[in-house]
Design a protein around this motif. Structure first.
Motif, PDB file in Angstrom:
ATOM      1  N   ARG A 105       0.866  -1.188   0.000  1.00  0.00           N
ATOM      2  CA  ARG A 105       0.000   0.000   0.000  1.00  0.00           C
ATOM      3  C   ARG A 105       0.892   1.224   0.000  1.00  0.00           C
ATOM      4  O   ARG A 105       1.530   1.549   1.010  1.00  0.00           O
ATOM      5  CB  ARG A 105      -0.891   0.007   1.224  1.00  0.00           C
ATOM      6  CG  ARG A 105      -1.609   1.323   1.416  1.00  0.00           C
ATOM      7  CD  ARG A 105      -3.102   1.172   1.266  1.00  0.00           C
ATOM      8  NE  ARG A 105      -3.766   2.461   1.430  1.00  0.00           N
ATOM      9  CZ  ARG A 105      -4.577   2.980   0.529  1.00  0.00           C
ATOM     10  NH1 ARG A 105      -4.794   2.333  -0.592  1.00  0.00           N
ATOM     11  NH2 ARG A 105      -5.178   4.115   0.727  1.00  0.00           N
ATOM     12  N   LEU A 106       0.986   1.900  -1.147  1.00  0.00           N
ATOM     13  CA  LEU A 106       1.849   3.070  -1.308  1.00  0.00           C
ATOM     14  C   LEU A 106       1.023   4.328  -1.060  1.00  0.00           C
ATOM     15  O   LEU A 106       0.026   4.578  -1.740  1.00  0.00           O
ATOM     16  CB  LEU A 106       2.433   3.081  -2.722  1.00  0.00           C
ATOM     17  CG  LEU A 106       3.510   4.119  -3.017  1.00  0.00           C
ATOM     18  CD1 LEU A 106       4.770   3.843  -2.211  1.00  0.00           C
ATOM     19  CD2 LEU A 106       3.834   4.145  -4.514  1.00  0.00           C
ATOM     20  N   LYS A 107       1.432   5.115  -0.090  1.00  0.00           N
ATOM     21  CA  LYS A 107       0.678   6.322   0.258  1.00  0.00           C
ATOM     22  C   LYS A 107       0.931   7.473  -0.702  1.00  0.00           C
ATOM     23  O   LYS A 107       0.143   8.423  -0.748  1.00  0.00           O
ATOM     24  CB  LYS A 107       1.031   6.741   1.685  1.00  0.00           C
ATOM     25  CG  LYS A 107       0.636   5.713   2.734  1.00  0.00           C
ATOM     26  CD  LYS A 107       1.137   6.103   4.112  1.00  0.00           C
ATOM     27  CE  LYS A 107       0.871   4.999   5.121  1.00  0.00           C
ATOM     28  NZ  LYS A 107       1.477   5.297   6.444  1.00  0.00           N
ATOM     29  N   VAL A 108       2.010   7.421  -1.452  1.00  0.00           N
ATOM     30  CA  VAL A 108       2.300   8.477  -2.423  1.00  0.00           C
ATOM     31  C   VAL A 108       1.225   8.466  -3.505  1.00  0.00           C
ATOM     32  O   VAL A 108       0.944   7.426  -4.103  1.00  0.00           O
ATOM     33  CB  VAL A 108       3.693   8.281  -3.050  1.00  0.00           C
ATOM     34  CG1 VAL A 108       3.985   9.388  -4.047  1.00  0.00           C
ATOM     35  CG2 VAL A 108       4.757   8.238  -1.968  1.00  0.00           C
ATOM     36  N   LEU A 109       0.606   9.613  -3.768  1.00  0.00           N
ATOM     37  CA  LEU A 109      -0.519   9.677  -4.684  1.00  0.00           C
ATOM     38  C   LEU A 109      -0.093   9.480  -6.136  1.00  0.00           C
ATOM     39  O   LEU A 109       0.940  10.002  -6.564  1.00  0.00           O
ATOM     40  CB  LEU A 109      -1.224  11.028  -4.552  1.00  0.00           C
ATOM     41  CG  LEU A 109      -1.935  11.324  -3.232  1.00  0.00           C
ATOM     42  CD1 LEU A 109      -2.567  12.708  -3.293  1.00  0.00           C
ATOM     43  CD2 LEU A 109      -2.976  10.273  -2.918  1.00  0.00           C
ATOM     44  N   GLY A 110      -0.901   8.750  -6.875  1.00  0.00           N
ATOM     45  CA  GLY A 110      -0.695   8.647  -8.313  1.00  0.00           C
ATOM     46  C   GLY A 110      -0.272   7.275  -8.784  1.00  0.00           C
ATOM     47  O   GLY A 110       0.697   6.707  -8.285  1.00  0.00           O
ATOM     48  N   GLU A 111      -0.995   6.769  -9.771  1.00  0.00           N
ATOM     49  CA  GLU A 111      -0.668   5.447 -10.311  1.00  0.00           C
ATOM     50  C   GLU A 111       0.713   5.426 -10.952  1.00  0.00           C
ATOM     51  O   GLU A 111       1.382   4.386 -10.977  1.00  0.00           O
ATOM     52  CB  GLU A 111      -1.725   5.046 -11.340  1.00  0.00           C
ATOM     53  CG  GLU A 111      -1.549   3.642 -11.884  1.00  0.00           C
ATOM     54  CD  GLU A 111      -2.686   3.213 -12.791  1.00  0.00           C
ATOM     55  OE1 GLU A 111      -2.636   2.075 -13.302  1.00  0.00           O
ATOM     56  OE2 GLU A 111      -3.627   4.012 -13.008  1.00  0.00           O
ATOM     57  N   HIS A 112       1.164   6.588 -11.468  1.00  0.00           N
ATOM     58  CA  HIS A 112       2.473   6.619 -12.119  1.00  0.00           C
ATOM     59  C   HIS A 112       3.603   6.312 -11.137  1.00  0.00           C
ATOM     60  O   HIS A 112       4.689   5.915 -11.551  1.00  0.00           O
ATOM     61  CB  HIS A 112       2.716   7.963 -12.798  1.00  0.00           C
ATOM     62  CG  HIS A 112       2.488   9.165 -11.950  1.00  0.00           C
ATOM     63  ND1 HIS A 112       1.251   9.509 -11.434  1.00  0.00           N
ATOM     64  CD2 HIS A 112       3.334  10.135 -11.517  1.00  0.00           C
ATOM     65  CE1 HIS A 112       1.352  10.624 -10.744  1.00  0.00           C
ATOM     66  NE2 HIS A 112       2.606  11.024 -10.763  1.00  0.00           N
ATOM     67  N   HIS A 113       3.348   6.482  -9.834  1.00  0.00           N
ATOM     68  CA  HIS A 113       4.391   6.181  -8.861  1.00  0.00           C
ATOM     69  C   HIS A 113       4.551   4.681  -8.608  1.00  0.00           C
ATOM     70  O   HIS A 113       5.496   4.273  -7.922  1.00  0.00           O
ATOM     71  CB  HIS A 113       4.125   6.919  -7.555  1.00  0.00           C
ATOM     72  CG  HIS A 113       4.339   8.396  -7.662  1.00  0.00           C
ATOM     73  ND1 HIS A 113       5.510   8.938  -8.153  1.00  0.00           N
ATOM     74  CD2 HIS A 113       3.527   9.455  -7.381  1.00  0.00           C
ATOM     75  CE1 HIS A 113       5.419  10.257  -8.158  1.00  0.00           C
ATOM     76  NE2 HIS A 113       4.231  10.589  -7.697  1.00  0.00           N
TER      77      HIS A 113
END
Length: 470
Positions: free
Chosen positions: A285-293
């Motif tokens: 679960r990545l909290k950084v916003l954006g699918e590109h991340h």
């Protein structure tokens, strides 16, 4: 910096030392190196770099007052400090970085990772650094220290106990990455993507490809090129890696990638997906916003696991990352009006990714608002690429398009031409005008993206909006 005598320091930069006070050639210096006298601390080394707007030689006295022990200069100045005179201060900075990294590497277990790509370098650098910090002392760039000054300054922060050096390599012209990567001969080189960012300085996308491939060519024998399997131009660097004695490790969304993501779910609070690496799968679960991340996270995981970090540890550490960095998909405001400040940098690819993220994370009952500024360093492609952004914003159904700055005006004109006729698109010459408009326009349930290149200055508008609607 590691401890060096003044004689060793002068030798490393091919300079002539002029001693002051009680200093001798055997006097040891070990303070931090900087080109900004305001950042010098006691025992530091001040590099008097000439600049476009001013000259570092004018600030040697300020460095002395801050406690500098040595000044590296292109000409002697009247100051009570030992000075090492060199032909070129920026070249001397690079030479010193090369010597320090080699000394640490020869004496210990330092591993070096280089990261480049048209987009995502800073985020990937931060994600990788977070992973590696759990393994041992890690040095990584502050902000986007990735040019001929910033990269060596980062390298000079290594110590005798540093285990990992993460270097970010940017370029505005051919040969820049080769020079920077050549200072450290990376063990691992990560290439994220080849896009239109800085294309004006390379003469087009093929020039960008050749510039980014310089990192692969700079890998030390036996090194590993971590390549984006989903980007055809990056994938084309695999033969280059082989020609230079490096192996390839693939990351991407497709089944052929050794490190890949499946079951991707994008929300307003982050992105969930399953990471598979070498046959092992772990949810993240990545909290950084954006699918590109997702791709940036995969690149960081691929590099980290290459260096011996377990997949489970890499994932656990990435889940602690709240934001990539200030002004990069940074959530501000409140649940009432959410501001996403992504105005530190912009290229056609990152602009498109940010707009898609805005559309993805906005619920049907909420409203999308895009505050857009100019993209820099596109050269002859600038008008065409700004048109594309305006077109994309309309096609994604962005409900309010606020274009700021004369350099971005074509986004507004294209949005109007594509059907944004009823005040969906508006234009303002200044950020202050845009702020005043948005103060009265924004309402509960709005999701607002602020996106531009650094030079457009909209990151400060994003901060103002965040504070206003907090």
């Amino acid at each position: 910096m590691i401890a060096l005598t003044i004689a060793q320091l002068a030798h490393a930069v091919s300079g002539e030392a002029f001693l002051a006070g009680d200093d001798t050639p055997d006097t040891v210096v070990s303070g931090a190196v900087d080109t900004d006298s305001r950042l010098i601390a006691a025992g530091g080394i001040f590099v008097a770099k000439p600049g476009e707007a001013t000259d570092g030689h004018l600030f040697v006295d300020a460095a002395v007052a801050a406690g500098a022990a040595v000044a590296i200069v292109e000409r002697r100045v009247v100051a009570s400090i030992t000075q090492i005179v060199v032909e070129d201060a920026v070249a001397a900075l690079a030479d010193l970085a090369r010597a320090v990294v080699k000394t640490v590497r020869d004496a210990g277990d330092l591993r070096v990772v280089g990261i480049t790509g048209s987009n995502g370098k800073t985020t990937t650098k931060n994600l990788l650094a977070r992973i590696l910090e759990g393994e041992g002392e890690t040095v990584a760039p502050k902000a986007s220290f990735n040019n001929e000054v910033g990269a060596p300054l980062t390298m000079l922060r290594v110590t005798a106990t540093t285990r990992f050096l993460v270097s970010e390599f940017g370029a505005s012209a051919p040969g820049a990455i080769a020079r920077l990567a050549g200072l450290v001969d990376p063990d691992v080189g990560v290439v994220l993507m080849v896009g239109m960012a800085h294309a004006g300085g390379f003469g087009g996308i093929e020039g960008t490809f050749h510039a980014k491939s310089e990192l692969v060519k700079a890998l030390r024998p036996g090194g590993v090129a971590v390549l984006n399997a989903d980007d055809a131009r990056v994938a084309a660097m695999a033969p280059i890696a082989g020609e230079h004695g490096a192996s390839v490790r693939w990351f991407g969304r497709g089944p052929e990638a050794e490190v890949r993501a499946d079951d991707v779910v994008v929300t307003a609070s982050g992105t969930s997906f399953t990471v598979t690496a070498d046959g092992e799968s772990v949810p993240l679960r990545l909290k950084v916003l954006g699918e590109h991340h997702v791709m940036n996270a995969l690149a960081a995981i691929a590099a980290a696991t290459t260096l011996g970090v377990s997949l489970a540890d890499a994932v656990a550490r990435l889940e602690t990352v709240e934001i990539a960095e200030r002004w990069r998909m940074q959530p501000l405001g409140s649940d009432r009006v959410r501001i996403i400040n992504d105005a530190y940098n912009a290229s056609p690819d990152s602009m498109a990714a940010a707009l898609r993220t805005l559309a993805q994370i906005t619920a049907p009952e909420e409203r999308t608002v895009a505050v857009l500024g100019a993209m820099s360093e596109l050269g002859e492609y600038s008008e065409e690429e700004h048109d594309r952004v305006g077109l994309l914003a309309v096609r994604l159904g962005i409900q309010r398009i606020v274009v700021v700055g004369d350099g971005a005006r074509r986004m507004y004109l294209e949005a109007v031409a594509q059907g944004s006729w009823d005040n969906e698109a508006v234009f303002f010459s200044t950020a202050d005008e845009a702020f005043d408009y948005l103060q009265g326009e924004l309402r509960d349930g709005d999701r607002v993206l602020v996106k531009s290149s650094n030079s457009a200055g909209l990151r400060f508008l994003g901060d103002r909006l965040g504070e206003s609607f907090s």
